[in-house]
Design a protein around this motif. Structure first.
Motif: not given
Ligand code: FES
Ligand SMILES: [Fe+2]
Length: 439
Positions: A285, A288-289, A291-292, A307-308, A311-312
């Motif tokens: 998680i 993901q954050k 990367k966002r 979507n999140d 990403l992973t």
């Protein structure tokens, strides 16, 4: 969106069709009769990937695909579309092209020199006035097949009655649109002849039960516990497995630290691996954050359309019957097995990898290590002489031993685990497709 919004977290009964429990009979893996049935009822009915749009950039460029003893040419047209034709001269049947790719105004038959235009129409023939029925130039045409594009791949179908491609692929085009596969570059383009039937490889890609035993290294980076893995099967015969990535496996004793390569990835995204001691599963998680928040400034502009989870995580999609896509935010893999032209105990195995463009990056990671960010040349490898990537090597390593065991009188059809349900479904769909019914 057909329940895809609930995916990967949810369960939907439409995406978990029941199975009958057919026996997975042995002869399908080695009998010539089965091979013929598959040709008659399967390969001549499905959509095949014949090439990639990057193979045919200019009008007149063509790419060839052979499947068993059939051969198809896909040619870029003046208007940018692509048409597919059987690779057989309409004069006396001579095969027209003999390499993977080529191009030009016309394709000239090596036998009597008839010249075929990119639109498949005959342009020139020796002694045209002498042809029975009159001069065929401008009239006679190569036999055309249905041809469509999706995800950067050129697809063709030998069945004139086949459903349109997007309908046949449902629901994958909508689910996978965010990856923008059509914009990615093929940096790995490998083919080999593997010592097993094509379905031995299919069975492998239709389960993740073998990960702890065959790919133990992946446990530092991928959640390989089936209880935390999502499986979906569609009416179309395609299926998807989503495995959480960027976190260690929780299958046995949870890991206490982020081991390589997860620690390296955390650092790349500005995170300190020490912060995840005792809780390495939280890395996913956090990445993901990160990367966002920082992806775009690092050049990863394509993250916007993912979507999140994308990403992973790893979206492992097995398209009916033989084309697997494993997608991640770092690129996607194609793993395809096709029948050998004559020997049911061998198959043609393709391993391709595609990378998205990242600003300022000219070397990219592939399953075979770092490669230049450019279209790779097609490389045909003699099986065993060179690596196809260490994970693919591990998968193929059991291909020949399973092929041998399937011949034994001691193989009686197997006993599957629940998480191997996609194998059961695959064989039941196959039984129906080739017309043998429940076995
Ligand atoms: S077979 Fe092609 S020109 Fe004769
Ligand atoms: Fe595997």
């Amino acid at each position: 969106m057909k329940n895809i919004d609930s995916f990967p977290g949810g369960y939907h009964p439409d995406y978990d069709p029941p199975v009958r429990g057919d026996n997975i009979t042995a002869e399908r893996y080695f009998s010539k009769e089965w091979m013929q049935k598959e040709w008659d009822h399967l390969w001549t009915k499905i959509w095949h990937v014949g090439g990639h749009i990057s193979d045919v950039e200019e009008p007149g460029d063509w790419v060839r695909h052979n499947i068993m003893n059939e051969s198809v040419i896909m040619i870029r047209q003046e208007d940018g579309s692509i048409k597919a034709f059987y690779n057989a001269c309409q004069h006396r049947g001579n095969r027209l092209v003999f390499s993977d790719i080529g191009g030009g105004e016309t394709i000239t038959c090596s036998y009597h020199g008839w010249k075929w235009g990119k639109d498949g129409v005959l342009k020139q023939a020796q002694n045209a006035e002498d042809v029975v029925g009159g001069n065929p130039c401008g009239k006679l045409k190569l036999v055309e097949l249905q041809c469509e594009i999706w995800a950067g791949f050129i697809w063709y179908n030998m069945d004139p009655e086949a459903k349109p491609l997007l309908e046949w692929l449902d629901p994958l085009p909508e689910m996978l649109a965010g990856y923008q596969m059509e914009t990615q570059t093929r940096t790995l383009y490998l083919t080999t002849e593997a010592p097993c039937n094509w379905k031995v490889i299919r069975d492998n890609f239709n389960e993740s039960y073998h990960l702890p035993t065959l790919h133990p290294e992946l446990a530092t980076f991928v959640e390989d516990d089936y209880k935390n893995t999502h499986f979906q099967s569609y009416q179309s015969g395609h299926n998807v497995m989503v495995m959480k990535g960027h976190q260690p496996s929780t299958r046995e004793i949870p890991q206490e630290f982020c081991e390589p390569p997860l620690d390296v990835v955390l650092e790349y995204w500005g995170l300190d691996p020490k912060d995840f001691e005792k809780r390495p599963a939280d890395a996913r998680i956090a990445i993901q954050k990160a990367k966002r928040e920082t992806g775009a400034e690092k050049g990863y502009t394509f993250f916007e359309t993912l979507n999140d989870a994308q990403l992973t995580d790893y979206y492992h999609c097995t398209l009916w019957p033989n084309f697997t896509l494993t997608l991640s935010a770092d690129g996607f893999q194609v793993l395809r097995s096709e029948p050998h032209p004559t020997d049911p105990e061998k198959c043609i195995f393709d391993h391709w990898f595609f990378n998205p463009e990242v600003e300022g990056r000219d070397v990219v990671e592939t399953p075979c290590g770092p490669k230049p960010f450019e279209d790779a040349e097609h490389e045909t490898i003699v099986y065993g002489e060179k690596s196809l990537g260490f994970v693919a090597d591990q998968d193929l390593s059991v291909g020949s031993s399973q092929q041998q065991g399937l011949h034994s009188r001691g193989y009686t059809g197997g006993v599957l685990t629940g998480q191997e349900k996609r194998i059961q479904r695959f064989h039941e769909l196959l039984n129906d497709a080739v017309g043998v019914g429940p076995t």
